[in-house]
Design a protein around this motif. Sequence first.
Motif: not given
Length: 92
Positions: A49-50, A52-54, A56-57, A68, A85, A88
């Motif tokens: 997940e980490g 993926k987050d990197d 996706s940013q 999820r 989720e 944001r």
Amino acid sequence: MGQIGVWQAVIIVGIIVLLFGAKKLPEVARSLGKSARILKSEAAAMKNEGAKDDASQAGTAEQTAAPRTIQAAPGDVASARPVEEPKRTAQG
């Protein structure tokens, strides 16, 4: 006082057998194994997940993704539940 000898290990195992009983030990070992598998899969999921987050940013900001879920064990779909989720908000 630094290392445990053979006799101390035998005594510790004997005390464990007396406390839990010989019938309960296989059940305890299974539950410990299951817990270890769950912990390992959750740690791998967090790591993925980490990553993926990197990624996706760096990519597009708006993506439609499937909701999820959290699973109790790999492949266990009976106890899966959706994860809400966090929303944001843009602060300016």
